[in-house]
Write an enzyme that holds these catalytic residues in place. Structure first.
Site, mmCIF file in Angstrom:
data_model
loop_
_atom_site.group_PDB
_atom_site.id
_atom_site.type_symbol
_atom_site.label_atom_id
_atom_site.label_comp_id
_atom_site.label_asym_id
_atom_site.label_seq_id
_atom_site.Cartn_x
_atom_site.Cartn_y
_atom_site.Cartn_z
ATOM 1 N N GLY A 233 0.823 -1.203 0.000
ATOM 2 C CA GLY A 233 0.000 0.000 0.000
ATOM 3 C C GLY A 233 0.853 1.247 0.000
ATOM 4 N N GLU A 255 5.649 -3.285 1.005
ATOM 5 C CA GLU A 255 5.851 -2.805 -0.375
ATOM 6 C C GLU A 255 4.945 -1.599 -0.545
ATOM 7 O OE1 GLU A 255 4.940 -1.676 -3.808
ATOM 8 O OE2 GLU A 255 3.994 -3.648 -4.080
ATOM 9 N N CYS A 289 1.830 0.021 -8.908
ATOM 10 C CA CYS A 289 2.995 0.550 -8.189
ATOM 11 C C CYS A 289 4.219 0.611 -9.071
ATOM 12 C CB CYS A 289 3.249 -0.272 -6.937
ATOM 13 S SG CYS A 289 3.535 -2.028 -7.247
#
Length: 485
Positions: A233, A255, A289
């Site tokens: 997140g 992460e 991401c």
């Protein structure tokens, strides 16, 4: 009479429950909530709004199950995971359709996500953690071995709720841990069904899932019965989790996003690489991401590259409902993120940065639709360059000197991924060796494999997922010294 959990029977995707101690349960409070389909804004089904009592029940069940599961032979745990993957594969279409309804991504991308989960289980199951014999003589035997941590919790985000769950579940269970899945409040549906499917293969308490609002995360991370937290997140939330877990010395894997640069050298074949760069920049509406978020293009080809990118993106990437034919980019997943992205779009326009593409907000559709935006050489210190937009916004920036572009690429708090694109492999490797990121790609971007470690540098994360190192992240290492009596 056949079991209600027979592997061939299909899950029902119109009712959703927590999965606690081998049972489908409602919240102890009796309260529910729902999210909305981001394409249509129609309500999805109700899910439990869990209370502290539900967390306690899940952790208690996990603690009871942990000892038995740790003693289950590795081969048996592996077989159960493999059967679980086969059952998930048989229900690919139902999971994919639900993923479209809760996340918004086009159906073909949802199918790829489910198929990736199946691949992750199967390939993680091919890894092993054998004892490491350091010394074996008549006088002494020294062995390093790995023992499970116990109760692991996985906190997963809304952009890839299934895939990021399966970065965690197989590694945790294979190594003998039990696992509690805490999905994002924005995308609880598929995660709850994953745990429900797990009832057919794992003993009670081994794989559980509980849904809830923003209170649920702190309840599980602070719980004294939890031994490990694996989180994907935001940086801000990840830092809070690390701080919380430090109080009880919980093991943590984090992460926390990225601002991945891609460096385009002067010798590239523009026509060949533009589709690849564009896809990894705008897939999932930029809500990835490790998407390319800053594109540094050598000044000698900058104008031609920019023109090719704009032409390809505007001509190839249809924005629309995930169930619509040929949709490539779906909506932003939820209202809060849509508002954040549109606020950044307003800032870009107010700042008079040069926009190379057409207007981005699609007012002709009901949902949270934003078309891809390409910015033409904005300042390095501008928000669309410095911040992680987590939306379909891509700045292109010029570079001329190699040392300068390396410095600019590294000038960020993030260190998730980076890529270099060049026909000259010596030059590409030289640049790549100086990039500060957990994953570095040459002439590609965003490729991951279950058997390869996925780690982060700087504020992008802490610890490792995937590969043998990912298995070790769910274990204590224990050194055993033995001498003859």
């Amino acid at each position: 009479m056949s079991s209600p959990y027979a592997s061939e029977s299909l899950l029902q995707f119109n009712t959703f429950y927590n999965v606690v101690n081998g049972k489908l349960t409602e919240s102890s409070s009796g309260q529910t909530y729902h999210n909305t389909n981001p394409s249509t804004l129609q309500a999805n089904p109700e899910v439990p709004l869990s209370a502290q009592e539900d967390v306690d029940a899940a952790v208690n069940a996990a603690q009871v199950a942990a000892g038995h599961w740790a003693e289950t032979p590795w081969a048996e745990r592996k077989k159960k995971l493999q059967d679980f993957a086969t059952a998930l594969e048989s229900q690919t279409e139902n999971f994919s359709k639900m993923l479209v309804k809760e996340n918004g991504k086009p159906l073909f991308w949802a199918r790829i996500e489910v198929q990736s989960c199946i691949k992750w289980v199967r390939e993680i199951c091919e890894l092993s953690l054998p004892d490491n014999i350091i010394e074996d003589t008549e006088q002494r035997r020294v062995v390093e071995r790995y023992t499970p941590l116990g109760v692991a919790v996985g906190i997963v985000p809304w952009n890839f709720p299934l895939m990021l769950s399966f970065f965690k579940i197989p590694a945790a269970l294979l190594t003998g841990n039990v696992f509690i899945l805490k999905p994002s409040p924005f995308t609880p549906y598929c995660c709850l069904k994953v745990a429900e499917l797990g009832l057919r293969f794992f003993p009670p308490g081994v794989l559980q899932a509980i849904s809830g609002d923003d209170r649920l995360g702190p309840w599980v991370t602070e719980h004294p019965g939890v031994d490990k937290v694996a989180f994907t997140g935001s940086v801000a939330t990840g830092k809070k989790i690390l701080q919380t877990c430090s109080a009880s010395m919980k093991r943590v894997t984090l992460e926390m996003g990225g601002n991945d640069p891609a460096i385009i050298c002067a010798d590239v074949d523009i026509a060949a690489i533009v589709p690849k760069v564009a896809m990894i920049s705008f897939v999932n509406s930029g809500q990835l991401c490790m998407a390319v978020k800053r594109l540094y293009v050598h000044e000698s080809i900058y104008d031609a590259f920019l023109a090719a990118m704009v032409e390809f993106v505007e001509g190839s990437f249809k924005v629309g409902d995930g169930f619509a034919e040929n949709s490539f980019i779906g909506p932003i997943t939820h209202r809060a993120q849509f508002d954040r992205v549109t606020e950044l779009l307003d800032h870009i326009k107010e700042s008079e940065f040069k926009i190379a593409t057409k207007d981005s907000v699609d007012t002709s559709q009901q949902g949270f639709f934003i078309s891809p935006m390409i910015l033409d050489n904005p300042p390095d210190d501008s928000r669309p360059v410095v911040d992680e937009p987590f939306g379909p916004i891509l700045p292109l920036l010029k570079w001329s000197e190699q040392s300068d572009v390396i410095q600019r690429a590294n000038d960020t708090e993030y260190g998730l991924g980076a890529s270099v694109w060049s026909k000259d492999m010596a030059q590409a490797n030289q640049i790549a060796s100086k990039l500060k990121a957990g994953s570095v790609w040459i002439n590609t971007h965003g490729e991951l494999e279950p058997h390869v470690a996925f780690g982060c540098h700087k504020s992008s994360g802490f610890g490792v997922e995937c590969g043998v190192e990912g298995l070790k992240a769910y274990c204590n290492i224990q050194s055993v010294y033995s001498r003859p009596s």
